[in-house]
Motif scaffolding. Structure first.
Motif, PDB file in Angstrom:
ATOM      1  N   MET A   1      -0.845  -7.543   6.392  1.00 60.97           N
ATOM      2  CA  MET A   1      -0.015  -6.857   5.413  1.00 60.97           C
ATOM      3  C   MET A   1       1.304  -6.463   6.059  1.00 60.97           C
ATOM      4  O   MET A   1       1.317  -5.817   7.103  1.00 60.97           O
ATOM      5  CB  MET A   1      -0.744  -5.616   4.867  1.00 60.97           C
ATOM      6  CG  MET A   1       0.021  -4.904   3.768  1.00 60.97           C
ATOM      7  SD  MET A   1      -0.854  -3.445   3.156  1.00 60.97           S
ATOM      8  CE  MET A   1      -2.289  -4.173   2.395  1.00 60.97           C
ATOM      9  N   LYS A   2       2.404  -6.861   5.419  1.00 57.26           N
ATOM     10  CA  LYS A   2       3.725  -6.586   5.976  1.00 57.26           C
ATOM     11  C   LYS A   2       4.639  -5.876   4.983  1.00 57.26           C
ATOM     12  O   LYS A   2       5.461  -5.058   5.374  1.00 57.26           O
ATOM     13  CB  LYS A   2       4.367  -7.900   6.434  1.00 57.26           C
ATOM     14  CG  LYS A   2       5.771  -7.748   6.992  1.00 57.26           C
ATOM     15  CD  LYS A   2       6.256  -9.000   7.688  1.00 57.26           C
ATOM     16  CE  LYS A   2       5.549  -9.218   9.000  1.00 57.26           C
ATOM     17  NZ  LYS A   2       6.210 -10.240   9.838  1.00 57.26           N
ATOM     18  N   ARG A   3       4.504  -6.165   3.691  1.00 56.44           N
ATOM     19  CA  ARG A   3       5.406  -5.612   2.669  1.00 56.44           C
ATOM     20  C   ARG A   3       4.684  -4.503   1.915  1.00 56.44           C
ATOM     21  O   ARG A   3       3.671  -4.746   1.261  1.00 56.44           O
ATOM     22  CB  ARG A   3       5.862  -6.713   1.714  1.00 56.44           C
ATOM     23  CG  ARG A   3       6.587  -7.858   2.407  1.00 56.44           C
ATOM     24  CD  ARG A   3       7.039  -8.920   1.404  1.00 56.44           C
ATOM     25  NE  ARG A   3       5.970  -9.375   0.530  1.00 56.44           N
ATOM     26  CZ  ARG A   3       5.096 -10.313   0.850  1.00 56.44           C
ATOM     27  NH1 ARG A   3       5.146 -10.900   2.041  1.00 56.44           N
ATOM     28  NH2 ARG A   3       4.158 -10.682  -0.020  1.00 56.44           N
ATOM     29  N   VAL A   4       5.219  -3.278   2.010  1.00 55.50           N
ATOM     30  CA  VAL A   4       4.567  -2.103   1.437  1.00 55.50           C
ATOM     31  C   VAL A   4       5.535  -1.386   0.511  1.00 55.50           C
ATOM     32  O   VAL A   4       6.624  -0.979   0.927  1.00 55.50           O
ATOM     33  CB  VAL A   4       4.082  -1.143   2.542  1.00 55.50           C
ATOM     34  CG1 VAL A   4       3.494   0.127   1.928  1.00 55.50           C
ATOM     35  CG2 VAL A   4       3.056  -1.836   3.443  1.00 55.50           C
ATOM     36  N   GLY A   5       5.143  -1.232  -0.752  1.00 62.46           N
ATOM     37  CA  GLY A   5       5.942  -0.492  -1.708  1.00 62.46           C
ATOM     38  C   GLY A   5       5.512   0.958  -1.764  1.00 62.46           C
ATOM     39  O   GLY A   5       4.324   1.277  -1.662  1.00 62.46           O
ATOM     40  N   ILE A   6       6.487   1.847  -1.921  1.00 65.49           N
ATOM     41  CA  ILE A   6       6.218   3.277  -2.083  1.00 65.49           C
ATOM     42  C   ILE A   6       6.625   3.615  -3.513  1.00 65.49           C
ATOM     43  O   ILE A   6       7.808   3.601  -3.861  1.00 65.49           O
ATOM     44  CB  ILE A   6       6.988   4.110  -1.054  1.00 65.49           C
ATOM     45  CG1 ILE A   6       6.603   3.657   0.365  1.00 65.49           C
ATOM     46  CG2 ILE A   6       6.702   5.593  -1.229  1.00 65.49           C
ATOM     47  CD1 ILE A   6       7.402   4.310   1.465  1.00 65.49           C
TER      48      ILE A   6
END
Length: 249
Positions: A1-6
């Motif tokens: 996992m590399k792309r994380v939305g907040i």
């Protein structure tokens, strides 16, 4: 996992505070981090000491500018794709292109360990682009009685995005913010959220802390502004917990 939305469609829950300080502490832990500010209010951009930029998230998403040219370095290990008020007008252009942000970020992935995306407090086209571009989601929720109600609506949207656009999207964790351990309300809300969501909730909770509120006005993250504060300790622990969850994903 590399792309994380907040993400949270409700404002005032500590979403941008989390984006700034989590990114900063991840960078201090040796991670190469890009923070993408997709909120037209530019709070993550100004909170990291950056002003308006000619090349920004709007010019990249809509104007065709090169993404590498728009990224700015703000600290060792931490870069920023700054926002612009012009993103308010991007809704019409992006509503038919929910995968545009994912396309823009793809050339940058090799350069970073984590890409964090700060979405605006709404469920419009910009947030949809964040959901489509994300592999994991962090959802900050304030320690108040309406927290679960708003979270249920967001998770319905997440399920729709997962089935229509992004089957790899998953919840990395729900983050309880603005927690006051002295009040029965905060304790009851935490118990309620953990009782309903179990291990989907981060063990770290973010306290209600005046230093966290002050830091952005100085263009600093909490580790720069008040490194011994309770807010700083909490975001350092959160960064450690996020790294563990990302590695286990």
């Amino acid at each position: 996992m590399k792309r994380v939305g907040i993400v949270n469609q409700k404002g005032g829950v500590g979403k941008t505070t989390t984006a700034i300080n989590l990114a900063a502490y991840l960078a201090r832990a040796g991670q190469r981090v890009l923070l993408v500010d997709l909120d037209p209010q530019m709070n993550a951009t100004s909170g990291l000491g950056q002003g308006p930029s000619e090349k920004n998230a709007y010019t990249v998403l809509v104007g065709g500018a090169g993404v590498h040219e728009a990224v700015v370095g703000v600290a060792q290990g931490l870069d920023l794709l700054p926002s612009s008020p012009d993103l308010v007008g991007a809704t019409a252009e992006l509503v038919e292109h929910p995968g545009r942000l994912a396309e823009v970020l793809r050339p940058l992935e090799a350069a970073y360990d984590l890409i964090l995306m700060d979405a605006p407090p709404s469920l419009g086209a910009l947030t949809l682009n964040v959901l489509v571009a994300s592999e994991g989601l962090i959802v900050p929720v304030q320690a108040e009685y309406y927290a679960l109600e708003g979270l249920a609506g967001l998770m319905e949207t997440v399920d729709q995005v997962r089935s229509s656009f992004n089957p790899s999207l998953r919840l990395l964790g729900v983050l309880i913010t603005m927690y006051d351990p002295r009040t029965l309300l905060s304790q009851q809300v935490e118990s309620n959220i953990r009782g309903n969501l179990g291990d989907k909730v981060f063990w770290t909770v973010i306290p209600r802390n005046v230093r966290l509120a002050e830091a952005p006005s100085y263009g600093q993250d909490i580790g720069q502004y008040a490194p011994t504060s309770s807010g700083a300790h909490a975001y350092r622990r959160l960064a450690e917990e996020v790294m563990r969850r990302v590695q286990e994903a």
